[in-house]
Scaffold this motif. Sequence first.
Motif, PDB file in Angstrom:
ATOM      1  N   TYR A 149      56.857-117.687  37.414  1.00 60.95           N
ATOM      2  CA  TYR A 149      57.341-116.426  37.990  1.00 60.95           C
ATOM      3  C   TYR A 149      57.983-116.693  39.342  1.00 60.95           C
ATOM      4  CZ  TYR A 149      57.432-111.691  39.916  1.00 60.95           C
ATOM      5  OH  TYR A 149      57.861-110.493  40.452  1.00 60.95           O
TER       6      TYR A 149
ATOM      7  N   MET B  93      75.925-113.046  36.515  1.00 59.38           N
ATOM      8  CA  MET B  93      75.551-112.565  37.847  1.00 59.38           C
ATOM      9  C   MET B  93      75.546-113.695  38.872  1.00 59.38           C
ATOM     10  SD  MET B  93      72.230-110.415  39.200  1.00 59.38           S
ATOM     11  CE  MET B  93      72.136-109.277  37.860  1.00 59.38           C
TER      12      MET B  93
ATOM     13  N   ARG C 233      65.216-115.748  42.585  1.00 59.31           N
ATOM     14  CA  ARG C 233      66.030-116.277  41.477  1.00 59.31           C
ATOM     15  C   ARG C 233      67.525-116.192  41.802  1.00 59.31           C
ATOM     16  NH1 ARG C 233      62.989-114.191  35.851  1.00 59.31           N
ATOM     17  NH2 ARG C 233      60.968-113.865  36.827  1.00 59.31           N
TER      18      ARG C 233
ATOM     19  N   VAL D 220      68.418-111.833  28.181  1.00 60.83           N
ATOM     20  CA  VAL D 220      68.324-111.348  29.558  1.00 60.83           C
ATOM     21  C   VAL D 220      68.664-112.451  30.554  1.00 60.83           C
ATOM     22  CG1 VAL D 220      65.798-111.586  29.410  1.00 60.83           C
ATOM     23  CG2 VAL D 220      66.750-110.267  31.285  1.00 60.83           C
TER      24      VAL D 220
ATOM     25  N   GLN E  48      65.915-100.715  37.705  1.00 59.44           N
ATOM     26  CA  GLN E  48      65.784-102.077  37.164  1.00 59.44           C
ATOM     27  C   GLN E  48      65.613-102.046  35.648  1.00 59.44           C
ATOM     28  OE1 GLN E  48      66.476-104.298  39.421  1.00 59.44           O
ATOM     29  NE2 GLN E  48      66.356-102.600  40.868  1.00 59.44           N
TER      30      GLN E  48
ATOM     31  N   VAL F 137      72.222-115.225  34.647  1.00 56.90           N
ATOM     32  CA  VAL F 137      72.570-116.527  35.221  1.00 56.90           C
ATOM     33  C   VAL F 137      74.087-116.751  35.180  1.00 56.90           C
ATOM     34  CG1 VAL F 137      72.273-119.030  35.035  1.00 56.90           C
ATOM     35  CG2 VAL F 137      70.312-117.511  34.709  1.00 56.90           C
TER      36      VAL F 137
ATOM     37  N   HIS G 190      56.313-106.382  43.743  1.00 53.93           N
ATOM     38  CA  HIS G 190      56.974-106.292  42.436  1.00 53.93           C
ATOM     39  C   HIS G 190      55.954-105.900  41.359  1.00 53.93           C
ATOM     40  CE1 HIS G 190      60.913-107.722  43.732  1.00 53.93           C
ATOM     41  NE2 HIS G 190      60.211-108.305  44.684  1.00 53.93           N
TER      42      HIS G 190
ATOM     43  N   ILE H   6      55.796-107.172  35.334  1.00 56.24           N
ATOM     44  CA  ILE H   6      55.643-106.733  33.943  1.00 56.24           C
ATOM     45  C   ILE H   6      56.779-107.209  33.039  1.00 56.24           C
ATOM     46  CG2 ILE H   6      54.280-104.663  34.517  1.00 56.24           C
ATOM     47  CD1 ILE H   6      56.973-103.090  34.007  1.00 56.24           C
ATOM     48  N   GLY H   7      57.733-107.994  33.599  1.00 52.52           N
ATOM     49  CA  GLY H   7      58.869-108.426  32.788  1.00 52.52           C
ATOM     50  C   GLY H   7      58.436-109.116  31.501  1.00 52.52           C
TER      51      GLY H   7
ATOM     52  N   HIS I 127      60.358-113.838  42.041  1.00 50.23           N
ATOM     53  CA  HIS I 127      60.953-112.498  41.931  1.00 50.23           C
ATOM     54  C   HIS I 127      62.473-112.574  41.990  1.00 50.23           C
ATOM     55  CE1 HIS I 127      61.983-111.604  46.117  1.00 50.23           C
ATOM     56  NE2 HIS I 127      60.774-111.984  46.502  1.00 50.23           N
TER      57      HIS I 127
HETATM   58  P1  FAD Z   1      60.426-106.043  39.073  1.00 55.20           P
HETATM   59  O1  FAD Z   1      61.198-106.367  40.291  1.00 55.20           O
HETATM   60  O2  FAD Z   1      59.145-105.349  39.273  1.00 55.20           O
HETATM   61  O3  FAD Z   1      61.406-105.162  38.159  1.00 55.20           O
HETATM   62  C1  FAD Z   1      60.911-104.371  37.088  1.00 55.20           C
HETATM   63  C2  FAD Z   1      61.555-104.744  35.782  1.00 55.20           C
HETATM   64  O4  FAD Z   1      62.939-104.465  35.805  1.00 55.20           O
HETATM   65  C3  FAD Z   1      61.461-106.202  35.384  1.00 55.20           C
HETATM   66  O5  FAD Z   1      60.207-106.519  34.825  1.00 55.20           O
HETATM   67  C4  FAD Z   1      62.587-106.308  34.370  1.00 55.20           C
HETATM   68  O6  FAD Z   1      62.170-105.895  33.098  1.00 55.20           O
HETATM   69  C5  FAD Z   1      63.616-105.324  34.903  1.00 55.20           C
HETATM   70  N1  FAD Z   1      64.681-106.029  35.629  1.00 55.20           N
HETATM   71  C6  FAD Z   1      64.814-106.159  36.948  1.00 55.20           C
HETATM   72  N2  FAD Z   1      65.949-106.803  37.248  1.00 55.20           N
HETATM   73  C7  FAD Z   1      66.534-107.099  36.077  1.00 55.20           C
HETATM   74  C8  FAD Z   1      67.725-107.786  35.730  1.00 55.20           C
HETATM   75  N3  FAD Z   1      68.553-108.283  36.625  1.00 55.20           N
HETATM   76  N4  FAD Z   1      67.984-107.941  34.413  1.00 55.20           N
HETATM   77  C9  FAD Z   1      67.167-107.434  33.481  1.00 55.20           C
HETATM   78  N5  FAD Z   1      66.031-106.789  33.750  1.00 55.20           N
HETATM   79  C10 FAD Z   1      65.729-106.613  35.041  1.00 55.20           C
HETATM   80  N6  FAD Z   1      64.505-111.021  33.881  1.00 55.20           N
HETATM   81  C11 FAD Z   1      63.871-111.266  32.730  1.00 55.20           C
HETATM   82  O7  FAD Z   1      63.180-110.378  32.211  1.00 55.20           O
HETATM   83  N7  FAD Z   1      63.998-112.460  32.086  1.00 55.20           N
HETATM   84  C12 FAD Z   1      64.758-113.463  32.600  1.00 55.20           C
HETATM   85  O8  FAD Z   1      64.864-114.525  31.998  1.00 55.20           O
HETATM   86  C13 FAD Z   1      65.423-113.241  33.836  1.00 55.20           C
HETATM   87  N8  FAD Z   1      66.186-114.197  34.395  1.00 55.20           N
HETATM   88  C14 FAD Z   1      66.806-113.954  35.572  1.00 55.20           C
HETATM   89  C15 FAD Z   1      67.614-114.958  36.126  1.00 55.20           C
HETATM   90  C16 FAD Z   1      68.281-114.727  37.300  1.00 55.20           C
HETATM   91  C17 FAD Z   1      69.166-115.771  37.860  1.00 55.20           C
HETATM   92  C18 FAD Z   1      68.164-113.486  37.952  1.00 55.20           C
HETATM   93  C19 FAD Z   1      68.903-113.223  39.210  1.00 55.20           C
HETATM   94  C20 FAD Z   1      67.371-112.500  37.423  1.00 55.20           C
HETATM   95  C21 FAD Z   1      66.684-112.714  36.235  1.00 55.20           C
HETATM   96  N9  FAD Z   1      65.867-111.724  35.666  1.00 55.20           N
HETATM   97  C22 FAD Z   1      65.257-111.970  34.467  1.00 55.20           C
HETATM   98  C23 FAD Z   1      65.742-110.404  36.284  1.00 55.20           C
HETATM   99  C24 FAD Z   1      64.564-110.271  37.263  1.00 55.20           C
HETATM  100  O9  FAD Z   1      64.605-111.296  38.210  1.00 55.20           O
HETATM  101  C25 FAD Z   1      63.215-110.260  36.558  1.00 55.20           C
HETATM  102  O10 FAD Z   1      63.241-109.290  35.534  1.00 55.20           O
HETATM  103  C26 FAD Z   1      62.087-109.922  37.500  1.00 55.20           C
HETATM  104  O11 FAD Z   1      62.055-110.825  38.558  1.00 55.20           O
HETATM  105  C27 FAD Z   1      60.753-109.906  36.761  1.00 55.20           C
HETATM  106  O12 FAD Z   1      59.712-109.660  37.652  1.00 55.20           O
HETATM  107  P2  FAD Z   1      59.022-108.247  37.758  1.00 55.20           P
HETATM  108  O13 FAD Z   1      58.560-107.812  36.424  1.00 55.20           O
HETATM  109  O14 FAD Z   1      58.006-108.347  38.845  1.00 55.20           O
HETATM  110  O15 FAD Z   1      60.256-107.349  38.201  1.00 55.20           O
END
Ligand code: FAD
Length: 512
Positions: free
Chosen positions: A363, A410, A369, A402, A306, A407, A265, A268-269, A365
Motif C-alpha cells: 500500500y 495519468m 504513487r 485501474v 474518488q 500509470v 485515507h 478500502i481499494g 496512498h
Molecule cells: P482513498 O484515497 O481512500 O480513496 C478511496 C477510493 O477511491 C480508493 O479505494 C479507490 O477505489 C478510489 N480511487 C481513488 N483514486 C483513484 C484513481 N485514481 N483511480 C481509481 N480509483 C481511485 N487504485 C487502485 O485501486 N488500484 C491500482 O492499481 C491503482 N494504481 C494506481 C497507480 C498510480 C500511479 C496512481 C497515481 C494511482 C493508482 N490508484 C490505484 C489510485 C489510488 O492511488 C488508489 O486507489 C488509492 O491509493 C487506494 O487507497 P485508499 O483505498 O486508501 O484510497
Amino acid sequence: MSQLVVILGDHLNTKISSLANFNKETDKVLMSEVKEEATYVKHHKKKIVFVFSAMRHFSNELQNHGFATIYVKYDAADNHGCLFEQVKYTCSLHTFKSITIMHPGEYRLLEEVMTWESKLNITVNITPDNRFIATQTFFSDWADGRKQYRMEFFYREMRKQTNVLMDDKQPMGGKWNYDADNRKPFGKNPDIPSRTLLAPDAITNEVLTLVETQFSDHFGELSNFAFATTREGALGVLSEFIKIRLVDYGQYQDAMLEGNPWLFHSHIGLYLNTGLLMPYEVIQAAEEAFLNGHVPINSAEGFIRQILGWREYVRGFYWYFMPSLKENNYLEAKRALPDFYWTGKTRMNCLSQCVNDTKEHAYAHHIQRLMVLGNFALLTGIEPKAINEWYLVVYADAYEWVELPNVSSMVLFADAGNLASKPYAASGSYINKMSNYCKSCDYSVKEKTGTQACPFNYLYWHFLHRHQDKLRSNPRMGMIYSTMSKMDQTKFNHMLDDADTFLLKLENNEEI
Ligand code: FAD
Ligand code: DLZ
Ligand code: SF4
C-alpha cells in the motif's frame, strides 16, 4: 442439466451478476487458486495472501448459503494450474449445459474466456460486471465524439445520474468540487488515528504459510498481515473510516508523512476491487455522514469523487481504449526500471520511504504513487511497460483496469493527454510542501544545482526542456515555458548538465 458458475478471485460478492440465476438444486460454483493468475505478474506476497484468503472465506460463505461449491486450493492434487484447464477438468467430471462467468476485470482474461466456448464446445455466458455503477455503454455514450475525456465532466454526469450530493439538479453546497480546500500539509506532530488492524485467523494463517513457501521469490514482506479477508471485516474497515478518518480526509488528502502511508485515507481499494465492498454502499455511507453533519462537504465530496468519479471513470476509460492503451508511449520513454523500485535503496528519501511503505504494506496512498514514485518515472523517462508492470505487482489493490490508466495516462502522459490535461510533473518543492520527507534527506530541496541539489529540481527542467516540442503548445503549460525562457541561461545549462550526469548514473545502476 445444470450450469457451472466460474467465480474469479476479484468477484467475491454474493450479489455478482453471474449468480443471479443460480439454481441451488442443480448448479455448481467453481473457484480455483491457480498459478497462472498468481504469477502472470509476480504479485506482492501480501496481495496473494489477501486474494487467496478472501477467496477461501467467500467459498465458505457460499457453501453456508447453500451454493454447491467446488474449491480448488493452490496445492491440491487436482489443481491444473490455470483457469481454462481447471474449467475443462471440472466439465469432464460433471455434465453442464452451460458455463456462466462475470465479465473479467482485465482484457487478457476476457480474451481468454472468449475462447472457452469453442474450445470446450459448451455455451459460455459472460454476464455484466456489476461491481461498478456505470456500465461500459454509459461510458462509451459519454465518450463518443469527444475531443477530451476529462474525469471532472464524467463525474458530474455520474452525480446527476445517481443523485448523490445533489440538491434537485444542483450540486450540494453550490460547487461540484472542493479540491481547493484539500491541499493541506500536516503541521508538527499531527494526531493521526491508527488504521484498522485485523489479526489473521486460521484460514489466513494457512495461506500465509503457503505463500511463504510457494512465492518466496515475490516482492514484499509478509509480516504483520492485517487486511480484512471477509465482507464483514471490510465493512468494519469502512465503518471505522467513516466514523474516525473521513472528517479529515479532504484537507489532508494530498499530504505525506514519513513512516505512515495510511493517514486519513480509507484503505478500502483492495476490498472494492475484489467485490468485498460495492461502490454504491461506500458512497452512501459517506453521503450519509455528511447529511448527518458528521463530516464537512470537502471531505465527503472529495472522497465520493474518488469512487463515483475516478474509479468509475478509469474503468470506463480502460475498456474504451483497450487494447491500444497498453501500447501508448507519446514521450518515447525507454529507460529500464531502476533497481531501487524493488530495494528502496536510494539516498533520495522520498523515494526510499515510498518504496519501503509499498514493500512492507502493499500500500501507498495516491500522492505517494503519483507525485513521488510516478513523478520520478515521468521525469526520468522510464519505459511504460516496465513501470506499469511494477505498479501491477506491488499494490494489493492493483488490477490492470485501474492500474494502466493511472500509470500510463495519468503518470506518464503516454496517451498525449486523453486522460490528463497536462503531465503531473513537479520539482522537489511540491514534495517538500506536502511532506516531511525532505527534512531527513541527503539532498537539499532548496538547492537547484550541484551535487547536494535535490534531483527532482534539475530533472524537472530537463524533462520540460527535452519534451518542449511536444508540450510547449499545451495551453496549460504556457506559463511554465514562459518562466523557462526567462531563466538565467548559465544556471539553466548547469541544471541540464546535472540532470545528464544524474541520468547517466541511473543508466549505470550507480547509487543515486
Ligand atoms: P482513498 O484515497 O481512500 O480513496 C478511496 C477510493 O477511491 C480508493 O479505494 C479507490 O477505489 C478510489 N480511487 C481513488 N483514486 C483513484 C484513481 N485514481 N483511480 C481509481 N480509483 C481511485 N487504485 C487502485 O485501486 N488500484 C491500482 O492499481 C491503482 N494504481 C494506481 C497507480 C498510480 C500511479 C496512481 C497515481 C494511482 C493508482 N490508484 C490505484 C489510485 C489510488 O492511488 C488508489 O486507489 C488509492 O491509493 C487506494 O487507497 P485508499 O483505498 O486508501 O484510497
Ligand atoms: C489476483 C488473483 C490472484 C493472485 N489469484 C487468483 C486465482 O488464483 N484465481 C482467480 O480466480 N483469480 C485470481 N486473482 C484475480 C484475477 O487475477 C482477476 O480475476 C483478473 O486479474 C481480472 O481482474
Ligand atoms: Fe525527495 Fe528531493 Fe526532498 Fe530528498 S530533497 S526527499 S529527493 S524531494
